[in-house]
Write an enzyme that holds these catalytic residues in place. Structure first.
Site, PDB file in Angstrom:
ATOM      1  N   THR A 114       0.818  -1.214   0.000  1.00  0.00           N
ATOM      2  CA  THR A 114       0.000   0.000   0.000  1.00  0.00           C
ATOM      3  C   THR A 114       0.854   1.268   0.000  1.00  0.00           C
ATOM      4  O   THR A 114       0.469   2.276  -0.584  1.00  0.00           O
ATOM      5  CB  THR A 114      -0.935  -0.008   1.238  1.00  0.00           C
ATOM      6  OG1 THR A 114      -1.824  -1.107   1.088  1.00  0.00           O
ATOM      7  CG2 THR A 114      -1.732   1.262   1.367  1.00  0.00           C
ATOM      8  N   THR A 153       1.605  -4.539   4.095  1.00  0.00           N
ATOM      9  CA  THR A 153       1.400  -4.896   5.501  1.00  0.00           C
ATOM     10  C   THR A 153       0.778  -6.282   5.685  1.00  0.00           C
ATOM     11  O   THR A 153       0.950  -6.899   6.737  1.00  0.00           O
ATOM     12  CB  THR A 153       0.500  -3.861   6.214  1.00  0.00           C
ATOM     13  OG1 THR A 153      -0.794  -3.866   5.616  1.00  0.00           O
ATOM     14  CG2 THR A 153       1.092  -2.471   6.155  1.00  0.00           C
ATOM     15  N   ASP A 154       0.050  -6.783   4.642  1.00  0.00           N
ATOM     16  CA  ASP A 154      -0.706  -8.022   4.850  1.00  0.00           C
ATOM     17  C   ASP A 154       0.169  -9.191   5.287  1.00  0.00           C
ATOM     18  O   ASP A 154      -0.227  -9.992   6.132  1.00  0.00           O
ATOM     19  CB  ASP A 154      -1.463  -8.409   3.566  1.00  0.00           C
ATOM     20  CG  ASP A 154      -2.655  -7.496   3.320  1.00  0.00           C
ATOM     21  OD1 ASP A 154      -3.067  -6.793   4.261  1.00  0.00           O
ATOM     22  OD2 ASP A 154      -3.174  -7.489   2.185  1.00  0.00           O
ATOM     23  N   ASP A 175       1.600  -6.562  -4.549  1.00  0.00           N
ATOM     24  CA  ASP A 175       0.777  -6.553  -3.345  1.00  0.00           C
ATOM     25  C   ASP A 175       1.363  -7.691  -2.516  1.00  0.00           C
ATOM     26  O   ASP A 175       1.627  -8.778  -3.051  1.00  0.00           O
ATOM     27  CB  ASP A 175      -0.674  -6.861  -3.731  1.00  0.00           C
ATOM     28  CG  ASP A 175      -1.608  -6.816  -2.541  1.00  0.00           C
ATOM     29  OD1 ASP A 175      -2.565  -6.033  -2.582  1.00  0.00           O
ATOM     30  OD2 ASP A 175      -1.394  -7.590  -1.572  1.00  0.00           O
ATOM     31  N   SER A 176       1.567  -7.478  -1.240  1.00  0.00           N
ATOM     32  CA  SER A 176       2.313  -8.494  -0.483  1.00  0.00           C
ATOM     33  C   SER A 176       1.555  -9.801  -0.316  1.00  0.00           C
ATOM     34  O   SER A 176       2.107 -10.782   0.170  1.00  0.00           O
ATOM     35  CB  SER A 176       2.760  -7.956   0.874  1.00  0.00           C
ATOM     36  OG  SER A 176       1.696  -7.903   1.776  1.00  0.00           O
ATOM     37  N   SER A 177       0.300  -9.859  -0.768  1.00  0.00           N
ATOM     38  CA  SER A 177      -0.392 -11.159  -0.805  1.00  0.00           C
ATOM     39  C   SER A 177       0.324 -12.106  -1.764  1.00  0.00           C
ATOM     40  O   SER A 177       0.125 -13.320  -1.694  1.00  0.00           O
ATOM     41  CB  SER A 177      -1.837 -11.018  -1.304  1.00  0.00           C
ATOM     42  OG  SER A 177      -2.367  -9.796  -0.957  1.00  0.00           O
TER      43      SER A 177
HETATM   44  N1  ASP Z   1      -2.641  -5.505   0.320  1.00  0.00           N
HETATM   45  C1  ASP Z   1      -1.597  -4.614   0.770  1.00  0.00           C
HETATM   46  C2  ASP Z   1      -0.298  -5.384   0.799  1.00  0.00           C
HETATM   47  O1  ASP Z   1      -0.070  -6.122   1.714  1.00  0.00           O
HETATM   48  C3  ASP Z   1      -1.931  -4.065   2.132  1.00  0.00           C
HETATM   49  C4  ASP Z   1      -0.934  -3.076   2.687  1.00  0.00           C
HETATM   50  O2  ASP Z   1       0.195  -2.924   2.238  1.00  0.00           O
HETATM   51  O3  ASP Z   1      -1.299  -2.392   3.673  1.00  0.00           O
HETATM   52  O4  ASP Z   1       0.489  -5.287  -0.095  1.00  0.00           O
END
Ligand code: ASP
Length: 347
Positions: A13, A95-96, A63-65
């Protein structure tokens, strides 16, 4: 004192923009720099004039997913390649899965003597109320500690909002709050409020040994949270295929399981096929204590490791890493050891 900080941008994000469907997607480091004149004109980083920065991007930005053990390995290699030339490292990450990546990196590096600081944001840097600037600035203080006369934290840590957490003790606790992470079983390594306070007594002591990197991870593991009425039958069948190498078993409370014969069947099958059970609690705080209740008796077996107060993220990454890097006979012993400060010495 001058210091050299390596910043690796991986996505998340922090650097996201809306696409044509109004969904957030990561943009490039160049777009971030173009948007933020303070960064572009070096006035933002100029504020940190005592620091020489190196910027790199881990391609493709994600996206860290989409993070994978293979990507953890690539992040680790970037750090290793730049290790001698830099004093600290910052990894900008979604953050995920940030707590998984921080845990994984903590296991990958043995004898770490420099800070590796993971950070990200709840609101993109393109948003007027972004938390990205503050998070990145705080991370720069921790990674460039020498320039600010603060203590070194030679650990993989997470810097988010005003907290510095040990990476393998952290969990994402909010999708929304700027205080997105907490460390349920270990105090903050540092707090960056008006004043910076480093909790020196909590920080791992660096040694003078050479950095060792082990970056293999098994993907033959599962993470199972039990619930009332849960039947381990499908799990037993999976173990009997001989292809499952490890199970993180999130038990009730202090390590308790329902009193049904199927649990003994599962443990026996695991013993036979060398499938390690790393027993943890599904409670967000506290630790398991096998043997405290009769309901945990079934776990009294050589193939079961007591996960103590480990977080779910650290348990899973430790299991994957230990299986990936050590032969069968050593795995349970490695798992029960406190390798990087991920468990407390409770008894
Ligand atoms: N979906 C985002 C990620 O993990 C969420 C974030 O960064 O806050 O890449």
């Amino acid at each position: 004192m001058k210091s050299k900080v390596f910043i690796l941008y991986t996505g998340g994000t922090f650097g996201m923009k809306s696409n044509t469907n109004q969904e957030l997607e990561p943009s490039s480091w160049e777009e971030i720099i173009d948007y933020l004149p303070a960064i572009k004109n070096q006035t933002f980083f100029h504020y940190f004039s005592e620091i020489d920065f190196t910027f790199e991007t881990l391609e493709p930005v994600i996206d860290s997913s989409d993070i994978t053990p293979e990507a953890w390995g690539r992040i680790a290699l970037k750090v290793e390649q730049n290790y001698l030339d830099h004093d600290g490292f910052i990894i900008i990450h979604g953050t995920d899965t940030l707590a998984y990546s921080a845990s994984a990196l903590s296991f990958i590096f043995e004898n770490l003597s420099k800070p590796i600081v993971l950070t990200g944001a709840q609101l993109p840097i393109f948003h007027p109320r972004t938390d990205g600037i503050v998070n990145l600035s705080n991370a720069i203080y921790i990674a460039g500690y020498q320039s600010f006369g603060i203590d070194r934290i030679p650990e993989v840590c997470i810097c988010f909002n005003d907290d510095v957490l040990r990476g393998n003790r952290a969990v994402k606790t909010s999708t929304n709050d700027f205080e997105g992470f907490s460390s349920p079983n270990y105090e903050n390594l540092a707090n960056l409020e008006q004043h910076i306070s480093i909790n020196k007594h909590l920080i791992y002591q660096a040694n003078n040994k050479a950095l060792i990197l082990k970056n293999k991870f098994s993907d033959r593991v599962v993470n199972v949270t039990i619930f009332p009425g849960y039947s381990p039958k499908p799990l037993i069948e999976l173990v009997r295929t001989g292809k499952l190498e490890g199970i993180v078993l999130k038990t009730f409370g202090a390590g308790n399981l329902p009193n049904t014969p199927q649990w003994a069947e599962l443990v026996n099958a695991c013993e036979r096929y060398n499938t390690i059970i790393l027993a943890t609690t599904q409670c967000p705080n506290g630790q398991i204590e096998l043997g405290q209740y009769a309901s945990s008796n079934v776990l009294n077996n050589r193939i079961v490791v007591d996960g103590k107060d480990i977080t779910s993220e650290a348990a899973l990454t430790k299991l994957m890493w230990v299986i990936g890097n050590f032969e069968v006979g050593l795995r349970c012993e490695m798992l029960s050891k406190n390798l990087r400060g991920e468990i407390s010495s409770l008894k």
